[in-house]
Design a protein around this motif. Structure first.
Motif, PDB file in Angstrom:
ATOM      1  N   GLN A 179       0.808  -1.037  -0.056  1.00  0.00           N
ATOM      2  CA  GLN A 179      -0.124  -0.245   0.054  1.00  0.00           C
ATOM      3  C   GLN A 179       0.689   1.231   0.082  1.00  0.00           C
ATOM      4  N   TYR A 180       0.042   2.503  -0.477  1.00  0.00           N
ATOM      5  CA  TYR A 180       1.086   3.537  -0.580  1.00  0.00           C
ATOM      6  C   TYR A 180       0.312   4.741  -0.495  1.00  0.00           C
ATOM      7  N   ALA A 181       0.801   5.857  -0.179  1.00  0.00           N
ATOM      8  CA  ALA A 181      -0.080   7.232  -0.194  1.00  0.00           C
ATOM      9  C   ALA A 181      -0.656   7.607  -1.370  1.00  0.00           C
ATOM     10  N   PRO A 182      -1.397   8.596  -1.752  1.00  0.00           N
ATOM     11  CA  PRO A 182      -1.963   8.868  -2.969  1.00  0.00           C
ATOM     12  C   PRO A 182      -0.711   9.686  -3.675  1.00  0.00           C
ATOM     13  N   LYS A 183      -0.528   9.503  -4.942  1.00  0.00           N
ATOM     14  CA  LYS A 183       0.613   9.935  -5.677  1.00  0.00           C
ATOM     15  C   LYS A 183      -0.081  11.181  -6.596  1.00  0.00           C
ATOM     16  N   ASP A 184       0.982  12.019  -6.991  1.00  0.00           N
ATOM     17  CA  ASP A 184       0.700  13.192  -7.742  1.00  0.00           C
ATOM     18  C   ASP A 184      -0.519  14.266  -7.376  1.00  0.00           C
ATOM     19  N   VAL A 185      -0.281  14.453  -6.191  1.00  0.00           N
ATOM     20  CA  VAL A 185      -1.427  15.289  -5.449  1.00  0.00           C
ATOM     21  C   VAL A 185      -1.043  16.776  -6.076  1.00  0.00           C
ATOM     22  N   ALA A 186      -2.116  17.410  -6.492  1.00  0.00           N
ATOM     23  CA  ALA A 186      -2.063  18.770  -7.004  1.00  0.00           C
ATOM     24  C   ALA A 186      -3.268  19.618  -6.628  1.00  0.00           C
ATOM     25  N   MET A 187      -3.116  20.881  -6.488  1.00  0.00           N
ATOM     26  CA  MET A 187      -4.105  22.003  -6.040  1.00  0.00           C
ATOM     27  C   MET A 187      -4.036  23.043  -7.093  1.00  0.00           C
ATOM     28  N   VAL A 188      -5.486  23.419  -7.403  1.00  0.00           N
ATOM     29  CA  VAL A 188      -5.735  24.116  -8.710  1.00  0.00           C
ATOM     30  C   VAL A 188      -6.584  25.361  -8.188  1.00  0.00           C
ATOM     31  N   ILE A 189      -6.298  26.604  -8.406  1.00  0.00           N
ATOM     32  CA  ILE A 189      -7.128  27.864  -8.069  1.00  0.00           C
ATOM     33  C   ILE A 189      -8.003  28.144  -9.195  1.00  0.00           C
ATOM     34  N   LYS A 190      -9.328  27.993  -8.679  1.00  0.00           N
ATOM     35  CA  LYS A 190     -10.480  28.138  -9.778  1.00  0.00           C
ATOM     36  C   LYS A 190     -10.750  29.491  -9.921  1.00  0.00           C
ATOM     37  N   ASN A 191     -10.186  30.541  -9.161  1.00  0.00           N
ATOM     38  CA  ASN A 191     -10.570  32.142  -9.449  1.00  0.00           C
ATOM     39  C   ASN A 191      -9.791  32.698 -10.330  1.00  0.00           C
ATOM     40  N   THR A 221      -7.406  35.596 -11.772  1.00  0.00           N
ATOM     41  CA  THR A 221      -6.306  36.321 -10.837  1.00  0.00           C
ATOM     42  C   THR A 221      -6.445  38.092 -11.488  1.00  0.00           C
ATOM     43  N   PRO A 222      -5.916  38.925 -10.327  1.00  0.00           N
ATOM     44  CA  PRO A 222      -5.654  38.815  -9.220  1.00  0.00           C
ATOM     45  C   PRO A 222      -6.684  38.675  -8.094  1.00  0.00           C
ATOM     46  N   ILE A 223      -6.252  38.068  -6.731  1.00  0.00           N
ATOM     47  CA  ILE A 223      -7.157  37.817  -5.869  1.00  0.00           C
ATOM     48  C   ILE A 223      -6.762  39.054  -4.830  1.00  0.00           C
ATOM     49  N   ARG A 224      -7.947  39.617  -4.567  1.00  0.00           N
ATOM     50  CA  ARG A 224      -7.749  40.807  -3.443  1.00  0.00           C
ATOM     51  C   ARG A 224      -8.489  40.198  -2.083  1.00  0.00           C
ATOM     52  N   GLU A 225      -7.825  41.028  -0.939  1.00  0.00           N
ATOM     53  CA  GLU A 225      -8.138  40.954   0.260  1.00  0.00           C
ATOM     54  C   GLU A 225      -9.689  40.955   0.437  1.00  0.00           C
ATOM     55  N   GLY A 226     -10.326  39.783   1.093  1.00  0.00           N
ATOM     56  CA  GLY A 226     -11.805  39.800   1.287  1.00  0.00           C
ATOM     57  C   GLY A 226     -12.483  39.122   0.150  1.00  0.00           C
ATOM     58  N   ASP A 227     -11.783  38.838  -0.762  1.00  0.00           N
ATOM     59  CA  ASP A 227     -12.541  37.895  -2.127  1.00  0.00           C
ATOM     60  C   ASP A 227     -12.942  36.493  -1.474  1.00  0.00           C
ATOM     61  N   THR A 228     -13.742  35.870  -2.358  1.00  0.00           N
ATOM     62  CA  THR A 228     -13.974  34.312  -2.084  1.00  0.00           C
ATOM     63  C   THR A 228     -13.277  33.558  -3.179  1.00  0.00           C
ATOM     64  N   VAL A 229     -12.672  32.671  -2.826  1.00  0.00           N
ATOM     65  CA  VAL A 229     -11.475  31.785  -3.303  1.00  0.00           C
ATOM     66  C   VAL A 229     -12.008  30.327  -3.481  1.00  0.00           C
ATOM     67  N   ILE A 230     -12.158  29.631  -4.605  1.00  0.00           N
ATOM     68  CA  ILE A 230     -12.538  28.355  -4.744  1.00  0.00           C
ATOM     69  C   ILE A 230     -11.156  27.566  -5.092  1.00  0.00           C
ATOM     70  N   LEU A 231     -10.911  26.390  -4.347  1.00  0.00           N
ATOM     71  CA  LEU A 231      -9.598  25.655  -4.537  1.00  0.00           C
ATOM     72  C   LEU A 231      -9.926  24.148  -4.824  1.00  0.00           C
ATOM     73  N   SER A 232      -9.391  23.346  -5.864  1.00  0.00           N
ATOM     74  CA  SER A 232      -9.535  22.037  -6.156  1.00  0.00           C
ATOM     75  C   SER A 232      -8.396  21.058  -5.985  1.00  0.00           C
ATOM     76  N   CYS A 233      -8.503  19.744  -5.263  1.00  0.00           N
ATOM     77  CA  CYS A 233      -7.625  19.199  -4.951  1.00  0.00           C
ATOM     78  C   CYS A 233      -7.502  17.693  -5.573  1.00  0.00           C
ATOM     79  N   SER A 234      -6.650  17.438  -6.311  1.00  0.00           N
ATOM     80  CA  SER A 234      -6.713  16.138  -7.058  1.00  0.00           C
ATOM     81  C   SER A 234      -5.660  15.098  -6.853  1.00  0.00           C
ATOM     82  N   TYR A 235      -5.463  13.996  -7.648  1.00  0.00           N
ATOM     83  CA  TYR A 235      -4.635  13.016  -7.308  1.00  0.00           C
ATOM     84  C   TYR A 235      -4.537  11.960  -8.455  1.00  0.00           C
TER      85      TYR A 235
END
Length: 880
Positions: free
Chosen positions: A450-462, A464-478
């Motif tokens: 057995q092994y841990a998930p491989k090739d894990v990455a995070m993607v920003i859906k918003n 750019t640029p992102i300003r203070e107080g904005d709402t940000v949506i992030l996605s995680c995949s492997y």
């Protein structure tokens, strides 16, 4: 009656036995604690010995009333009393008179070892059977006498010792055996005869002891040891000997009764207890000893009760009291389950006894093998150990390994994989071999990597640029995982919300959020690389710094700088605001020579494309010495004497003036240091100019002079008018009198004489002052003039109505002065000045007067025109 103290005297070795016996019997000296009415003796009542031995008689006595010492002593044997002679008769064994150097009578066997005070010890050596009987010890003093009986028991042979045994002896418990004899004679002792097996258990070597006291005599020997079970039934003998190597004169023997648990021994066939599977084994249990008697006997295997007798259940016990015969255990056609450790056990009332263990080994070929994987499942890149398990006796010596039915390298029982990979996953099996042959392949075991998930990455859906107080949506995949991913983790702080599996929404993103990452997790978590959100925000931590940061004094150079910790984007614009009013731009605000007017609250504004940040207001205080010092007078519009006047010293200073000083118009210090100067009640004398000085720690400054004018009250004016009128009348009378006295003088010299006369007396010229010419059209009047602004000088002017001469109109007389003016008219000006301190002598001040000058003017009452006023008027001062 108190008992005498006892002292044991050890005998000394002397050349002759009889002498040594006598010295050994010097045992006691008794001290009498108080006077007694009767004789007192203490000694054993009966003494025992045997033919040819000796007898010691330890004895102590006390003479009644302590009136004297012993004078005579006689020892009788089997005495009688002669009623006729009133005397004792019998065989005299010993006699002595006139202690201590009197003549003594003895048969050679008896010795007196005492004295004439308290010790009456005797010895007889050797003794015969005929010495048995009673001995009479006759003792006399100067005034008293006594006969004491002592009994002897002499046997033909030596008496037999007594052996004292404990109530019960148990194995390995310490016991003490005592051999004793109520006889004491020098050279004779008690000795033990012990079996050789007992010497190793002795606590110490036995030592014979002889005890001599006035109460008893004895010989004794103690032996202490810890008996073992093999000592049961052994005999111990105590002997009376004249010496340690001499023959025994008498002896006593006892048998040891040592209580112990059953003692067992096992006999095995075959002797080495090693058999092949299917063979028969016989084990025989022999009971070596048991005290008390045996109660039961059975067999144990591997610590658990198993069989009794020849495969008989334990319930079939041997009847109680049956002889202690052997018990046999026979195992028919043994299997591998019969291998183990066998013990024979027996019990009695003391407990359970065990035999030595018999390790029975049943040999057989290896059974079908199994593979054990540790750990299972295995984690990728971690060590894994595969163990081949197969029951066999003797143990297997060789192993063959298979991976997915293909043989792999390895002959040991354990197959070690230091870092397991995905390629190592699959089915494993093994075969074990021993000296009896190979076994069989058992069930396969699966290695799950057995092994841990491989090739894990995070993607920003918003976008750019992102300003203070904005709402940000992030996605995680492997890419892949074993086992499957069950959850996700995020390192994004703040208010967040999971939209779905692997999707995160961050509301109101913080300016300092920084980098964000996610992890896909099964049993282990794999983190994606960190991604920076690059949040844009207004400048942070905007603040104003002042140089210098110490006190700021007026005239110094001061620089205000605007700074901030961070900004995204980094391009910014600076501006300044004072007391809420926008000044100008720039990062610095400088003052080459700062003034008090520059004091105020300064704030810095920093703008970027996101917005504007304002610093906390920085209060700038400029310190300076007092300035704009002035005196303010708080009173009514017209100040009249008797009222209250408050003068206040006002100034502008930072820090505020700490103290003040007041001065008058002559720069004289009024010694008043408050901010206010109160004049209550105010007097005309207070009129004049006042100024003050303000002081703080940076310096001082003074005000310009302010004038205070105090007017007379109506009461004072009336009083002064009356006084002026009186002065005018006095002057007029004085002028008339002078006129009469100097009529003979010429008019042209009268004024000069008046001056010369005054200089010799009390008048002198004070100063000259131009006098106003009289106005002809104005009506003439009588009044007072108080010019308070001219050095507070008061003038009193007395004017009289002018009577026009009788004449024709238009004549020169009506227009010019009277022809008699120079002859008849004398004009006198007198000035009365108040005495100053130190100006006049011998004139006390009774009534307070004005500080100013009072002028009195007497105008001629005559008819006609007044003489033209002189341009210079001389003032005459009357000095007191």
């Amino acid at each position: 009656m108190s008992m005498a103290k006892q002292h044991t005297i050890q005998p000394k070795l002397l050349p002759r036995p009889s002498t040594m016996c006598l010295l050994w019997l010097l045992l006691l000296e008794t001290s009498v604690s108080f006077a007694s009415l009767d004789w007192f003796f203490e000694h054993p009542r009966t003494l025992y010995s045997w033919k040819g031995a000796c007898v010691w008689i330890p004895c102590s006595y006390r003479i009644p009333r302590l009136q004297g010492t012993l004078e005579n002593l006689t020892l009788y044997h089997n005495y009688t009393y002669n009623q006729t002679q009133k005397e004792y008769m019998g065989t005299i064994l010993y006699q002595v008179s006139s202690f201590p150097r009197g003549r003594s009578i003895s048969n050679g066997r008896v010795q007196f070892l005492g004295d004439n005070k308290s010790n009456c010890t005797l010895s007889i050596q050797p003794v015969t059977v005929q010495d048995s009987g009673v001995l009479g010890l006759r003792m006399r003093t100067i005034s008293d006498k006594w006969l004491e009986n002592i009994y002897l028991n002499i046997s033909e042979s030596a008496p037999m010792p007594r052996i004292q045994l404990p109530a019960e002896m148990q194995e390995s418990q310490q016991v003490t055996l005592i051999c004793s004899l109520d006889v004491a004679c020098w050279g004779y002792q008690l000795h033990w005869a012990l079996p050789d097996t007992l010497y190793s258990s002795l606590e110490r070597e036995p030592v014979p002891v002889t005890s001599l006291t006035p109460k008893a005599v004895s010989m004794e020997n103690k032996v202490q040891f810890r008996p073992q079970w093999m000592h049961h039934g052994k005999k111990l003998t105590c002997q009376l000997r004249e010496s340690q190597e001499g023959p025994a004169l008498s002896e006593a023997t006892v048998s040891l009764d040592v209580k112990h648990k059953p003692k067992l021994e096992v006999e095995v066939s075959p002797r080495d207890a090693v058999v092949m599977k299917g063979e028969t084994v016989t084990m025989t249990c022999h009971v070596l000893s048991s005290n008390p008697e045996l109660l039961s006997l059975w067999w144990l295997k591997d610590g658990q009760e198993k069989l009794r007798g020849t495969d008989r259940p334990r319930g079939q016990e041997r009847p109680r009291g049956q002889e202690q015969g052997p018990i046999m255990l026979t195992l028919w056609k043994v299997t591998k389950e019969k291998s183990g450790k066998y013990v024979c056990q027996a019990s009695n009332t003391l407990g359970v006894g065990k035999s030595k263990e018999v390790n029975l080994q049943v040999h057989y070929a290896p059974e079908p093998s199994q593979v054990r994987i540790q750990p299972s499942p295995a984690r990728e890149n971690s060590p894994v150990v595969l163990t081949c398990v197969s029951q066999a006796n003797p143990p297997p010596t060789n192993y063959i390994w298979y991976h997915n039915q293909l043989e792999v390298v390895g002959t040991a029982q354990a197959l070690r994989i230091p870092m397991v990979l995905l390629s190592h996953a699959g089915n494993y099996s093994c075969v074990a071999e021993n000296s009896l042959g190979p076994g069989q392949v058992g069930q396969e075991a699966q290695l799950d990597v057995q092994y841990a998930p491989k090739d894990v990455a995070m993607v920003i859906k918003n976008p750019t640029p992102i300003r203070e107080g904005d709402t940000v949506i992030l996605s995680c995949s492997y890419n892949s995982s074993n086992p499957v991913v069950t959850r996700y983790e995020w390192n994004a702080p703040g208010s967040s919300e999971y939209l779905s599996s692997g999707v995160l929404k961050i509301q109101g993103v913080a300016w300092n959020l920084g980098s964000v990452s996610c992890a896909a997790c099964n049993q282990w978590c794999s983190w994606a690389p960190f991604v920076s959100l690059n949040v844009h925000y207004i400048p942070r931590d905007v603040k104003v710094t002042v140089m210098p940061d110490s006190e700021i004094h007026s005239g110094h150079r001061v620089i205000l700088s605007c700074g901030f910790s961070s900004s995204r984007p980094a391009k910014v614009h600076f501006s300044w605001r004072k007391d809420g009013v926008l000044l100008r731009g720039g990062r610095e605000l400088s003052f080459n020579a700062i003034t008090p007017e520059d004091s105020g609250s300064y704030a810095c504004l920093v703008n970027n494309s996101v917005g504007q940040a304002v610093s906390e207001a920085r209060m700038l205080q400029v310190l300076y010495a007092p300035r704009r010092v002035r005196v303010s007078i708080r009173s009514k519009e017209r100040v009249t004497e008797g009222e209250q006047v408050v003068l206040t010293c006002e100034s502008d200073a930072n820090p505020p003036a700490s103290h003040y000083a007041w001065f008058d118009q002559n720069n004289q210090d009024l010694l008043h240091y408050d901010q206010t100067l109160r004049l209550e009640p105010v007097a005309v004398e207070h009129s004049g100019a006042y100024w003050c000085k303000g002081v703080n720690r940076l310096g001082s400054n003074h005000s310009s002079a302010s004038t205070l004018t105090v007017y007379y009250s109506s009461k004072t004016i009336g009083r002064r008018a009356a006084l002026g009128l009186g002065v005018c009348l006095a002057v007029a009378l004085l002028a008339i009198g002078g006129h009469k006295l100097v009529q003979s003088w010429k008019r042209t010299q009268s004024q000069q004489r008046l001056q010369e006369t005054s200089s010799g007396q009390s008048f002198f010229v004070r100063k000259k002052k131009v006098r106003r010419p009289p106005v002809e059209e104005a009506p003439q009047f009588l009044g007072c003039y108080n010019p308070v602004m001219e050095d507070a000088t008061s003038y009193a002017v007395l004017r009289f109505p002018d009577t026009t001469r009788t004449g024709d109109a238009g004549t020169s007389q009506a227009q010019g002065p009277s022809p008699d003016w120079d002859k008849d008219t004398v004009v006198t000006y007198s000035v009365v000045k108040k005495r100053q301190v130190g100006d006049y002598e011998n004139v006390p001040r009774e009534v307070p007067e004005d500080e100013g000058l009072h002028y009195s003017e007497l105008v001629h009452f005559g008819v006609g025109e007044r003489a033209p006023a002189q341009q210079e008027v001389e003032y005459v001062t009357l000095k007191h």
